[in-house]
Scaffold this active site. Structure first.
Site, PDB file in Angstrom:
ATOM      1  N   HIS A  98      15.665 -18.806  20.615  1.00 39.12           N
ATOM      2  CA  HIS A  98      14.335 -18.695  19.645  1.00 39.12           C
ATOM      3  C   HIS A  98      14.539 -19.964  18.784  1.00 39.12           C
ATOM      4  O   HIS A  98      15.566 -20.726  18.636  1.00 39.12           O
ATOM      5  CB  HIS A  98      14.673 -17.553  18.645  1.00 39.12           C
ATOM      6  N   ASP A 158      17.340 -19.797  16.543  1.00 34.32           N
ATOM      7  CA  ASP A 158      18.909 -19.801  16.787  1.00 34.32           C
ATOM      8  C   ASP A 158      19.541 -21.205  16.854  1.00 34.32           C
ATOM      9  O   ASP A 158      20.435 -21.127  16.789  1.00 34.32           O
ATOM     10  CB  ASP A 158      18.667 -19.218  18.572  1.00 34.32           C
ATOM     11  N   HIS A 178       9.835  -4.274  30.493  1.00 29.47           N
ATOM     12  CA  HIS A 178       8.445  -4.341  29.952  1.00 29.47           C
ATOM     13  C   HIS A 178       7.317  -3.821  31.073  1.00 29.47           C
ATOM     14  O   HIS A 178       6.266  -3.105  30.598  1.00 29.47           O
ATOM     15  CB  HIS A 178       8.017  -5.735  29.419  1.00 29.47           C
TER      16      HIS A 178
END
Ligand code: GLO
Ligand code: MG
Length: 340
Positions: free
Chosen positions: A49, A52, A211
């Site tokens: 990210h 991060d 997902h």
């Protein structure tokens, strides 16, 4: 046949075990400590990210210096950055969504933050930006105009493509959680949008097994569809035990056959992206064992690659020609149980 799979995971995959019902149960490791685990575990690259790498509220100059330091840590560990994902779900300005927020200033924040993620990607030497559209959706349908929302996502994607003509955008779609209903809930939804963007050749998907399962789809078919489009640019392999919260279980740990089919599809199609393992350790895991789920998931993937390569294609074709799917099923199960 891909003989050189490159494995990646994100720093969030070594976690403290905190969940909505309990605080951290393992001490948080620093990013530097986490980076030292990658090579030991047989991983080649890191998924990140934006925050991060450096805090999201740093000035451009602080950001530039911070990213350079981070890049040095990666280089020292011999790791590459696979992608940057703008974290558009924690800041209070993303409470109502990012690109689809009803507030214009919140939408502007989301775009600014995404552009900054692109700058960070450039500094780290990766051109891939992952969009997990965590809060683009609603808790109640009446909260947003769904037609306007889709247009807003398209406008945001186009704005990012225009901001940097070299980046690629990978949608990581998820049907629910944290939202009750997400917009563009499956990879196929995002793929349709890709073709409406200013540059379809730079828009594709990252598909996560859990997902697909949450959307009632089979991950291997979902991935095959994106492969057919030439747009499966990354994966998040993991597992999921039925329709409940997103579990991120170790790859293959719930349904080995489903995992096998995923590997088999990637193998046959010559998938060349990274093998990302978006897995979470159990809350019960002791600190000294907190990377086992990563090593295990990678090992299961490689063992399933062996099974896929051992599988006799002629036997499969014969069963298909004779429409003997009973025999085919038994053959696949025998392969999985090491009897072939
Ligand atoms: C959550 C997602 C999340 C993303 C990560 C990268 O369900 O899987 O972990 O993969 O934030 O964008
Ligand atoms: Mg994921």
């Amino acid at each position: 046949m891909n003989t050189n799979y490159r494995f990646t995971f994100g720093p969030w995959n070594i976690s403290t075990g905190a969940d909505p019902f309990g605080p951290p149960i393992r001490p948080e490791l620093s990013v530097a400590q986490k980076l030292r685990e990658y090579k030991k575990l047989g991983f080649d690259g890191i998924q990140l990210h934006d925050d991060d790498v450096v805090p999201a509220d740093w000035s451009p100059e602080q950001t530039r210096r911070g990213v350079a330091e981070f890049k040095k840590m990666l280089d020292d560990e011999g790791l590459f950055a696979e992608f940057i994902a703008p974290r558009l779900w924690e800041d209070p300005r993303t409470a109502d969504g990012a690109y689809t927020a009803n507030s214009e200033s919140d939408r502007r924040y989301a775009l600014d933050r995404s552009r900054r993620a692109i700058d960070i990607a450039n500094m780290l030497g990766t051109r891939d930006i992952v969009l997990w559209l965590a809060r683009e959706g609603t808790y109640i349908r009446e909260a947003k105009d769904p037609v306007v929302a889709v247009q807003r996502i398209l406008d945001a994607v186009n704005a990012l493509l225009a901001y940097d003509p070299t980046i690629r955008l990978l949608g990581e779609m998820k049907p629910n959680e944290p939202m009750d209903q997400a917009y563009l809930p499956t990879p196929a939804h995002f793929l349709a949008l890709c073709y409406r963007t200013a540059d379809p050749s730079r828009c594709g998907v990252l598909i996560e097994s859990a997902h697909s399962i949450l959307a009632g789809l089979d991950p291997s078919d979902d991935m095959a569809y994106a492969l057919w489009h030439g747009k499966l640019w990354s994966v998040h392999l993991n597992d999921q035990n039925g329709l409940k919260y997103d579990q991120d279980k170790s790859f293959g740990s719930v349904d080995l056959r489903r995992a096998f089919n995923t590997v088999w599809v990637l193998e046959r199609a010559g998938y060349s992206g990274c093998v990302g393992l978006d897995v979470k350790s159990m809350r019960t895991t002791r600190p000294e064992h907190q990377t086992k789920h990563l090593a295990n998931s990678r090992a299961i993937f490689l063992r399933l690659v062996e099974v896929a390569r051992r599988l006799d294609v002629q036997t499969v074709e014969r069963c298909r020609a004779e429409r003997d799917y009973e025999a085919l099923e038994m053959y696949v199960l025998d392969c999985l149980m090491g009897r072939v």
